[in-house]
Design a protein around this motif. Sequence first.
Motif, short mmCIF file in Angstrom:
data_model
loop_
_atom_site.label_atom_id
_atom_site.label_comp_id
_atom_site.label_asym_id
_atom_site.label_seq_id
_atom_site.Cartn_x
_atom_site.Cartn_y
_atom_site.Cartn_z
N SER A 152 0.84 -1.33 -0.22
CA SER A 152 -0.02 0.12 0.23
C SER A 152 1.02 1.16 0.15
CB SER A 152 -0.96 0.10 1.14
OG SER A 152 -0.27 -0.11 2.45
N VAL A 153 1.90 1.31 0.79
CA VAL A 153 2.91 2.48 0.82
C VAL A 153 3.55 2.50 -0.57
CG1 VAL A 153 4.87 3.36 1.74
CG2 VAL A 153 3.33 2.26 3.37
N SER A 154 3.90 1.55 -1.21
CA SER A 154 4.61 1.69 -2.51
C SER A 154 3.75 1.97 -3.80
CB SER A 154 5.25 0.32 -2.76
OG SER A 154 4.41 -0.53 -3.07
N LEU A 155 2.38 1.71 -3.41
CA LEU A 155 1.39 2.33 -4.57
C LEU A 155 0.88 3.62 -4.05
CD1 LEU A 155 -0.91 -1.07 -4.93
CD2 LEU A 155 0.97 0.00 -6.49
N ALA A 156 0.94 3.95 -2.85
CA ALA A 156 0.24 5.43 -2.56
C ALA A 156 1.54 6.43 -2.52
CB ALA A 156 -0.07 5.26 -0.99
N PHE A 157 3.03 6.05 -2.64
CA PHE A 157 3.70 7.05 -2.73
C PHE A 157 3.84 7.82 -3.92
CE2 PHE A 157 8.04 8.43 -3.14
CZ PHE A 157 8.35 9.28 -1.83
N PRO A 158 3.97 7.34 -5.10
CA PRO A 158 3.81 8.23 -6.29
C PRO A 158 2.44 9.16 -6.22
CG PRO A 158 4.02 6.12 -7.01
CD PRO A 158 3.79 6.05 -5.56
N PHE A 159 1.39 8.84 -5.91
CA PHE A 159 0.26 9.66 -5.85
C PHE A 159 0.30 10.82 -4.85
CE2 PHE A 159 -3.74 10.71 -3.46
CZ PHE A 159 -4.54 11.21 -4.36
N LEU A 160 1.18 10.53 -3.66
CA LEU A 160 1.31 11.48 -2.55
C LEU A 160 2.31 12.62 -3.03
CD1 LEU A 160 1.52 9.17 0.67
CD2 LEU A 160 -0.22 10.67 -0.03
N VAL A 161 3.21 12.12 -4.03
CA VAL A 161 4.23 12.97 -4.75
C VAL A 161 3.50 13.98 -5.57
CG1 VAL A 161 6.22 13.28 -6.09
CG2 VAL A 161 6.07 11.76 -4.01
N ALA A 162 2.66 13.23 -6.42
CA ALA A 162 2.02 13.96 -7.48
C ALA A 162 0.99 15.06 -6.88
CB ALA A 162 1.32 13.20 -8.32
N SER A 163 0.15 14.63 -5.79
CA SER A 163 -0.64 15.75 -5.04
C SER A 163 0.01 16.80 -4.46
CB SER A 163 -1.43 14.94 -4.30
OG SER A 163 -0.89 14.07 -3.20
N THR A 164 1.24 16.47 -3.88
CA THR A 164 2.14 17.45 -3.32
C THR A 164 2.66 18.50 -4.31
OG1 THR A 164 2.70 15.88 -1.89
CG2 THR A 164 4.29 18.07 -1.90
N ILE A 165 3.01 18.25 -5.24
CA ILE A 165 3.36 19.19 -6.54
C ILE A 165 2.17 20.00 -6.99
CG2 ILE A 165 4.03 19.33 -8.85
CD1 ILE A 165 5.74 16.59 -8.36
N MET A 166 0.74 19.27 -7.05
CA MET A 166 -0.19 20.03 -7.47
C MET A 166 -0.74 20.72 -6.46
SD MET A 166 -0.79 19.05 -10.39
CE MET A 166 -2.46 19.70 -10.85
N LEU A 167 -0.61 20.54 -5.09
CA LEU A 167 -1.00 21.57 -4.00
C LEU A 167 -0.06 22.74 -4.13
CD1 LEU A 167 -1.98 19.19 -1.07
CD2 LEU A 167 -3.42 20.81 -2.54
N PHE A 168 1.40 22.37 -4.20
CA PHE A 168 2.31 23.43 -4.20
C PHE A 168 2.02 24.44 -5.33
CE2 PHE A 168 6.35 25.15 -5.73
CZ PHE A 168 6.87 25.63 -4.55
N LEU A 169 1.81 24.02 -6.75
CA LEU A 169 1.54 24.90 -7.61
C LEU A 169 0.29 25.76 -7.58
CD1 LEU A 169 2.55 22.54 -10.74
CD2 LEU A 169 3.70 24.51 -9.98
N PHE A 170 -0.75 24.94 -7.05
CA PHE A 170 -2.25 25.86 -6.58
C PHE A 170 -1.87 26.82 -5.82
CE2 PHE A 170 -5.91 25.96 -3.97
CZ PHE A 170 -6.80 26.49 -4.90
N SER A 171 -1.11 26.56 -4.82
CA SER A 171 -0.72 27.60 -3.41
C SER A 171 -0.15 28.75 -4.28
CB SER A 171 -0.17 26.89 -2.46
OG SER A 171 1.33 26.85 -2.71
N ASP A 172 0.95 28.52 -5.00
CA ASP A 172 1.76 29.68 -5.84
C ASP A 172 1.24 30.36 -6.72
OD1 ASP A 172 3.85 29.28 -4.01
OD2 ASP A 172 5.14 28.23 -5.38
#
Length: 101
Positions: free
Chosen positions: A40-60
Amino acid sequence: VVVGVLTYFDIDTGLPGLRVRQPAERVAICLAEHPAVPRSVSLAFPFLVASTIMLFLFSDLGLGTVVNVVFTAAGSSVTVGPAFSFSVLTLSRDSLVGGAY
């Protein structure tokens, strides 16, 4: 990517011959494939990285604040605005146009 492919095939680029690893010899080449890491961690990690990038772009790129000016006289009010609004993107653009780099 090239390093990952060379690691997967176990290619020794320093020697004249290339040795391709047999399927039975395949070992975990990254942390996600390691037996100690839950699936579950190995499958969720790419999603968490992509969502962090999207949230960073949204906030900036989103609007930071808006300043409105409200005039009140004799019981009535008039709003002039937005008098000033900014985001990280507009501040960066204004700094580059103003030569502050």
